[in-house]
Write an enzyme that holds these catalytic residues in place. Structure first.
Site, PDB file in Angstrom:
ATOM      1  N   LYS A 274      -5.338  -9.877  -6.493  1.00  0.00           N
ATOM      2  CA  LYS A 274      -6.392  -9.929  -5.841  1.00  0.00           C
ATOM      3  C   LYS A 274      -7.534  -8.888  -6.362  1.00  0.00           C
ATOM      4  O   LYS A 274      -7.495  -7.640  -6.513  1.00  0.00           O
ATOM      5  CB  LYS A 274      -6.274  -9.920  -4.193  1.00  0.00           C
ATOM      6  CG  LYS A 274      -6.602  -8.751  -3.409  1.00  0.00           C
ATOM      7  CD  LYS A 274      -6.518  -9.036  -1.926  1.00  0.00           C
ATOM      8  CE  LYS A 274      -6.594  -7.676  -1.590  1.00  0.00           C
ATOM      9  NZ  LYS A 274      -7.325  -7.373  -0.367  1.00  0.00           N
TER      10      LYS A 274
ATOM     11  N   LYS B 125       0.815  -1.386  -0.046  1.00  0.00           N
ATOM     12  CA  LYS B 125      -0.159   0.016   0.065  1.00  0.00           C
ATOM     13  C   LYS B 125       0.997   1.294  -0.060  1.00  0.00           C
ATOM     14  O   LYS B 125       0.243   2.414  -0.521  1.00  0.00           O
ATOM     15  CB  LYS B 125      -0.999  -0.031   1.332  1.00  0.00           C
ATOM     16  CG  LYS B 125      -2.142  -1.091   1.012  1.00  0.00           C
ATOM     17  CD  LYS B 125      -3.435  -0.735   1.824  1.00  0.00           C
ATOM     18  CE  LYS B 125      -4.395  -1.500   1.491  1.00  0.00           C
ATOM     19  NZ  LYS B 125      -5.729  -1.309   1.779  1.00  0.00           N
TER      20      LYS B 125
ATOM     21  N   LYS C 259     -11.201  -3.601  -3.764  1.00  0.00           N
ATOM     22  CA  LYS C 259     -11.981  -2.216  -3.864  1.00  0.00           C
ATOM     23  C   LYS C 259     -11.305  -1.128  -4.640  1.00  0.00           C
ATOM     24  O   LYS C 259     -11.821  -0.192  -5.068  1.00  0.00           O
ATOM     25  CB  LYS C 259     -12.336  -1.772  -2.280  1.00  0.00           C
ATOM     26  CG  LYS C 259     -13.241  -2.488  -1.397  1.00  0.00           C
ATOM     27  CD  LYS C 259     -13.539  -1.815  -0.366  1.00  0.00           C
ATOM     28  CE  LYS C 259     -13.753  -2.774   0.853  1.00  0.00           C
ATOM     29  NZ  LYS C 259     -12.631  -2.606   1.771  1.00  0.00           N
TER      30      LYS C 259
HETATM   31  P1  ATP Z   1      -8.867  -2.451  -0.400  1.00  0.00           P
HETATM   32  O1  ATP Z   1      -8.742  -2.710  -1.644  1.00  0.00           O
HETATM   33  O2  ATP Z   1      -9.056  -1.026   0.135  1.00  0.00           O
HETATM   34  O3  ATP Z   1      -7.534  -2.843   0.599  1.00  0.00           O
HETATM   35  P2  ATP Z   1     -10.286  -4.811   0.018  1.00  0.00           P
HETATM   36  O4  ATP Z   1     -10.945  -4.879  -1.023  1.00  0.00           O
HETATM   37  O5  ATP Z   1      -8.926  -5.790   0.133  1.00  0.00           O
HETATM   38  O6  ATP Z   1      -9.775  -3.278   0.671  1.00  0.00           O
HETATM   39  P3  ATP Z   1     -10.632  -4.971   2.904  1.00  0.00           P
HETATM   40  O7  ATP Z   1     -11.544  -4.031   3.636  1.00  0.00           O
HETATM   41  O8  ATP Z   1      -9.179  -4.729   3.352  1.00  0.00           O
HETATM   42  O9  ATP Z   1     -11.059  -4.987   1.513  1.00  0.00           O
HETATM   43  O10 ATP Z   1     -11.082  -6.383   3.317  1.00  0.00           O
HETATM   44  C1  ATP Z   1     -12.223  -6.933   3.983  1.00  0.00           C
HETATM   45  C2  ATP Z   1     -12.333  -8.623   4.118  1.00  0.00           C
HETATM   46  O11 ATP Z   1     -12.448  -9.124   2.684  1.00  0.00           O
HETATM   47  C3  ATP Z   1     -10.976  -8.954   4.681  1.00  0.00           C
HETATM   48  O12 ATP Z   1     -11.557 -10.087   5.412  1.00  0.00           O
HETATM   49  C4  ATP Z   1     -10.161  -9.393   3.400  1.00  0.00           C
HETATM   50  O13 ATP Z   1      -9.349 -10.771   3.756  1.00  0.00           O
HETATM   51  C5  ATP Z   1     -11.454  -9.995   2.570  1.00  0.00           C
HETATM   52  N1  ATP Z   1     -10.996  -9.897   1.182  1.00  0.00           N
HETATM   53  C6  ATP Z   1     -10.831  -8.698   0.317  1.00  0.00           C
HETATM   54  N2  ATP Z   1     -10.472  -9.030  -1.058  1.00  0.00           N
HETATM   55  C7  ATP Z   1     -10.498 -10.077  -1.119  1.00  0.00           C
HETATM   56  C8  ATP Z   1     -10.352 -11.319  -2.098  1.00  0.00           C
HETATM   57  N3  ATP Z   1     -10.050 -10.720  -3.268  1.00  0.00           N
HETATM   58  N4  ATP Z   1     -10.673 -12.455  -1.928  1.00  0.00           N
HETATM   59  C9  ATP Z   1     -11.012 -12.961  -0.931  1.00  0.00           C
HETATM   60  N5  ATP Z   1     -11.249 -12.286   0.240  1.00  0.00           N
HETATM   61  C10 ATP Z   1     -10.886 -10.936   0.295  1.00  0.00           C
END
Ligand code: ATP
Ligand code: LTN
Length: 342
Positions: free
Chosen positions: A205, A117, A208
């Site tokens: 991955k 990040k 968001k």
């Molecule tokens: P950002 O993009 O802002 O880092 P994010 O999409 O990774 O956000 P988080 O709020 O960091 O989302 O994660 C929320 C939950 O969703 C966590 O338990 C994380 O492990 C899970 N998660 C996020 N992205 C994935 C993914 N691609 N596959 C499975 N689990 C996920």
């Protein structure tokens, strides 16, 4: 969990940093729904984590409601589990400071999420982004949570939480005061979903914060948008193999099969037994139909709930009150252990 004998508790959190997507659903929220019937559950919207990178204030508030509404739309019942936002329970910040004095710089230096990040220019990253995993440990341990449902990307942060709990217990000779929390990474009933990848790049991955809007299926996407994104998803020219071994070296194909399996409640092998030998021209429409069937009703409920912010605020307030009752007691005990005058 060593000799810890307290109640079994679940805590997890999601950042209000954007729209909820299929990765968040399969990696996290779907498990939240299942676990509420087995454990005492605390589900947090981690707004203090979100501001470790810049957030527009009006959007942050809106997204906090969006995450809370997503928990509800997916089936978390606020009468069973506490749903609340982190900044409303001050015990998180209090314990985080104490944990900042327990965690070691060397431990944080190894965190890969910070490196990802912060990017190349880490001198300009916020200090909060660096100590982010310490606040996460406080989120968990302020409830003495024993289990934490998360996607696979959070494994390293959970290990840090265990290290902090262990060092606190050891340094203050407070044997088993904190449990060593266990991650719950697999999908419900051991199915996949722990790591959903971008539809544009099977090695990144689904996130968001992805710039390409076609990379991500959002819970709010309607049937047309879902079908369009799956149709456009990157693939290779080969037909699907008949066995999971044949997915090796084909990250995009593996991801789409994994999504199908997770949503259908099947294994990859079952899906390939059905679709092996077929091309994506057959598989993609079948996948789109399944995603629409499972996700569109959640999206519709999400829209309905978001139209009623007063209700959402009442859920968050009640959840925060319930969470504070547990968390304030733990912080008081911690203050006594540390030697603060209470
Ligand atoms: P950002 O993009 O802002 O880092 P994010 O999409 O990774 O956000 P988080 O709020 O960091 O989302 O994660 C929320 C939950 O969703 C966590 O338990 C994380 O492990 C899970 N998660 C996020 N992205 C994935 C993914 N691609 N596959 C499975 N689990 C996920
Ligand atoms: N870092 C997590 C969000 C998070 C969290 C938590 C998850 C903050 N506090 C406590 C589980 C338990 C992420 O998903 N990026």
């Amino acid at each position: 969990m060593s000799g810890y004998e307290g109640p079994m508790r679940v805590l997890s959190g999601i950042q209000p940093s954007g729209g909820m997507h299929l990765g968040n659903y399969l990696g996290a929220i779907r498990k939240f729904v299942e676990l509420q019937h087995e454990y005492d559950c605390f589900y947090c919207v981690v707004d203090m984590h979100a501001i470790t990178v810049w957030q527009d204030p009006a959007k942050l508030r809106e997204q906090t409601f969006h995450i809370a509404a997503s928990y509800l739309a997916a089936g978390v019942d606020p009468k069973i589990a506490a749903i609340f936002h982190q900044s409303a329970v001050r015990a998180h910040a209090e314990l985080a400071w104490i944990f900042n004095c327990v965690a070691r710089l060397g431990w944080l230096d190894r965190m890969t999420q910070f490196k990802d990040k912060a990017g190349k220019d880490k001198e300009r990253a916020s200090v909060g982004l660096y100590t982010y995993p310490v606040l996460q440990a406080a989120d968990i341990l302020v409830y003495k949570a024993t289990h934490v449902p998360v996607g696979e990307d959070q494994k390293q942060h959970l290990e840090l939480s265990r290290d902090i709990a262990g060092k606190f217990n050891h340094d203050f000779k407070a044997d088993d005061f904190f449990p060593l929390p266990e991650p719950l990474i697999k999908g419900p009933k051991g199915q996949g979903g722990a790591r959903i990848m971008s539809l544009r790049d099977g090695t990144a991955k689904m996130s968001k914060s992805d710039v390409s809007e076609n990379a991500c299926i959002f819970l709010k996407d309607d049937a047309d948008a879902i079908a369009r994104k799956i149709k456009k998803a990157k693939t290779d020219p080969e037909p699907l193999p008949s066995e999971p071994k044949g997915l090796e070296g084909r990250p995009e194909a593996a991801n789409l099969v994994g999504i199908y399996a997770a949503l259908a409640g099947k294994s990859d092998a079952d899906v390939l037994a059905e679709f092996g030998g077929q091309g994506f021209g057959v598989f993609k429409p079948a996948l789109a139909e399944l995603v629409v069937e499972k996700i569109a009703p959640i999206g519709a409920e999400l829209n309905r709930l978001e139209a009623d912010p007063a209700y959402l605020k009442s859920v968050l307030d009640a959840g925060a009150e319930r969470a504070s009752t547990v968390a304030d007691k733990v912080v008081r005990e911690v203050k006594e252990i540390v030697g603060f005058v209470v």
